[in-house]
Design a protein around this motif. Sequence first.
Motif, PDB file in Angstrom:
ATOM      1  N   ILE A  16      10.957   5.993   4.362  1.00 34.97           N
ATOM      2  CA  ILE A  16      11.180   7.471   4.854  1.00 34.97           C
ATOM      3  C   ILE A  16      10.139   8.360   3.803  1.00 34.97           C
ATOM      4  O   ILE A  16       9.739   8.034   2.838  1.00 34.97           O
ATOM      5  N   ARG A  17       9.470   9.058   4.441  1.00 31.97           N
ATOM      6  CA  ARG A  17       8.146   9.397   4.068  1.00 31.97           C
ATOM      7  C   ARG A  17       8.524  10.821   3.056  1.00 31.97           C
ATOM      8  O   ARG A  17       7.424  11.253   2.459  1.00 31.97           O
ATOM      9  N   ASN A  18       9.552  11.332   3.411  1.00 34.88           N
ATOM     10  CA  ASN A  18       9.595  12.418   2.394  1.00 34.88           C
ATOM     11  C   ASN A  18      11.148  12.865   2.193  1.00 34.88           C
ATOM     12  O   ASN A  18      12.102  13.040   3.069  1.00 34.88           O
ATOM     13  N   LYS A  19      11.784  12.428   1.005  1.00 37.64           N
ATOM     14  CA  LYS A  19      13.100  12.549   0.848  1.00 37.64           C
ATOM     15  C   LYS A  19      13.637  13.741   0.978  1.00 37.64           C
ATOM     16  O   LYS A  19      15.000  13.991   1.105  1.00 37.64           O
ATOM     17  N   LYS A  20      12.864  15.032   0.764  1.00 37.40           N
ATOM     18  CA  LYS A  20      13.489  16.253   0.817  1.00 37.40           C
ATOM     19  C   LYS A  20      13.537  16.668   2.316  1.00 37.40           C
ATOM     20  O   LYS A  20      14.220  17.884   2.620  1.00 37.40           O
ATOM     21  N   MET A  21      13.090  15.896   3.210  1.00 35.78           N
ATOM     22  CA  MET A  21      13.224  16.076   4.619  1.00 35.78           C
ATOM     23  C   MET A  21      14.311  15.249   5.206  1.00 35.78           C
ATOM     24  O   MET A  21      14.335  15.201   6.539  1.00 35.78           O
ATOM     25  N   PHE A  59      11.214   8.954   9.531  1.00 34.91           N
ATOM     26  CA  PHE A  59      11.652   7.493   9.514  1.00 34.91           C
ATOM     27  C   PHE A  59      10.379   6.717  10.332  1.00 34.91           C
ATOM     28  O   PHE A  59      10.124   6.821  11.552  1.00 34.91           O
ATOM     29  N   THR A  60       9.610   6.187   9.339  1.00 32.46           N
ATOM     30  CA  THR A  60       8.367   5.325   9.690  1.00 32.46           C
ATOM     31  C   THR A  60       8.261   3.724   9.625  1.00 32.46           C
ATOM     32  O   THR A  60       9.040   3.188   8.730  1.00 32.46           O
ATOM     33  N   LEU A  61       8.206   3.214  10.881  1.00 32.16           N
ATOM     34  CA  LEU A  61       7.964   1.872  10.868  1.00 32.16           C
ATOM     35  C   LEU A  61       6.601   1.492  10.272  1.00 32.16           C
ATOM     36  O   LEU A  61       5.564   1.888  10.944  1.00 32.16           O
ATOM     37  N   VAL A  62       6.551   0.651   9.292  1.00 34.74           N
ATOM     38  CA  VAL A  62       5.119   0.066   8.901  1.00 34.74           C
ATOM     39  C   VAL A  62       4.889  -1.377   9.569  1.00 34.74           C
ATOM     40  O   VAL A  62       5.777  -2.237   9.047  1.00 34.74           O
ATOM     41  N   VAL A  74       3.639   7.613  -0.441  1.00 33.92           N
ATOM     42  CA  VAL A  74       5.036   6.722  -0.485  1.00 33.92           C
ATOM     43  C   VAL A  74       4.534   5.163  -0.414  1.00 33.92           C
ATOM     44  O   VAL A  74       3.984   5.018   0.537  1.00 33.92           O
ATOM     45  N   PRO A  75       4.820   4.485  -1.208  1.00 32.54           N
ATOM     46  CA  PRO A  75       4.734   3.024  -1.080  1.00 32.54           C
ATOM     47  C   PRO A  75       5.451   2.118  -0.061  1.00 32.54           C
ATOM     48  O   PRO A  75       6.361   2.528   0.487  1.00 32.54           O
ATOM     49  N   GLY A 122       0.795  -0.984  -0.083  1.00 34.34           N
ATOM     50  CA  GLY A 122      -0.040   0.008  -0.003  1.00 34.34           C
ATOM     51  C   GLY A 122       0.843   1.146  -0.010  1.00 34.34           C
ATOM     52  O   GLY A 122       1.945   1.203  -0.530  1.00 34.34           O
ATOM     53  N   SER A 123       0.240   2.399   0.606  1.00 33.83           N
ATOM     54  CA  SER A 123       0.979   3.702   0.520  1.00 33.83           C
ATOM     55  C   SER A 123       0.642   4.198   1.836  1.00 33.83           C
ATOM     56  O   SER A 123      -0.365   4.086   2.371  1.00 33.83           O
TER      57      SER A 123
END
Length: 312
Positions: free
Chosen positions: A295-300, A258-261, A87-88, A54-55
Motif C-alpha cells: 500500500i503506497r500511501n496509508k493516508k489514501m 494497491f501495488t503488486l511488486v 515505502v519498503p 527495496g522501496s
Amino acid sequence: MDNQTLMKQMHSIQKAGNNVTLRDDNARAFWLDQIAQAGTLPKLGTYFALSGTGSIDSLGVKSRTLKKHQGAATTADGTDIAEEGSVPFALTPLYLDTWIENSNTFYTARTRGQDVRQALLTLMQQQYAADTQDLAFNGDEASSDKFLKLNDGFVKQAKAFGTNAGFSKLDVAKLPTIQELTSFTAEIEPRYLRAGQYHWFMSQATAIHYVNELQDRNTALGDATITNGQLTNIGGYGVEVVENMDNDVIMFSTYENFTLVTGLNVTLTTAAQDSVAVAKQATYHFMLEDVDFVIRNKKMVGIVTVKADAGK
C-alpha cells in the motif's frame, strides 16, 4: 486443430523436461498477461523490482506549492513535491506446482485453437492469477492457514496502520448502511481524494447486501447505483467486487495505491514423463515468481471492518 497435431505437440513436451527462466522484458510481458487472467489484479498498480528488497515512491503530492514568478528576480530554489518518500517491499518467492491432465490440455487447446504448450501455460496462469489475487487481499502471515501466511495482503496491512497519521478506520458490529459509507468518505483528506479515482473494494456477498438494501427502499436517494443488477456506485465512487475477498471488510482507496511488486525472473519447468506421469495421464509443471503487496500511501486508504464486539 486435429488430434494428430495435438498428439505430436504433447509428445514433444513429454519427451524431455523443459526448464526456462524468463528475464526482463519477457518476464514483464508474462506477468502482465498472467494477472490479466484475474478480475481485479490488472487494474491495480504494478512495479517491477530490480532486487529482492527495496522501496517504491509513495503516492500523493504536496498542496499549495505554486509561487509567483518575479521575472529576473525569481529564485530557482526548486520545490520538493514528493509527498512521503518511499515505502519498503520484500519479495517472497512463490511457486505453483501442478499436475495437468492430458484430457484438460487437449480440450483447452482444441477449443481455443492454441498449441499444447500455450494451453498448458494458460491453465497455469489462470490458477496463479487467482491465487495471487486471493493472497493480495486476504494474506496474513500470522494466520495458521499455510496459504494465507505466505504474505501479508492489503487488508492485513491496512488494519495494522491503526488510527494514526490520518488513517481512516471504522469498526462496526454489522455492515454499515449506504448512507454511513457515504459519510465515511469524508474521513479521507480532500487533497487525497483529488489525487486519484477512488473505489470501494468488497466481496460479492457484501455487494449483494447493498443491492438488497437499495431494493428495500421506498424511494431512491441517489447515493448508490445498480446497473444490470450489479452494484456499481456508492456515494459517487465506483464499486470493485473482489473475488474471494472476506465479507467482513470493505476498503476505500485507489487502484494505484494497491501495488503488486514482482521480480524480473519467471521460472517455468515441465518435468520429463516418467511412470507416475504415465499412470496419472498428466504432465507435471512448476512455476516460480517473486511477489509482494504494497500500500503506497496509508493516508489514501480507508477500511471498514465488521467485528462482533465493536461498540461494546
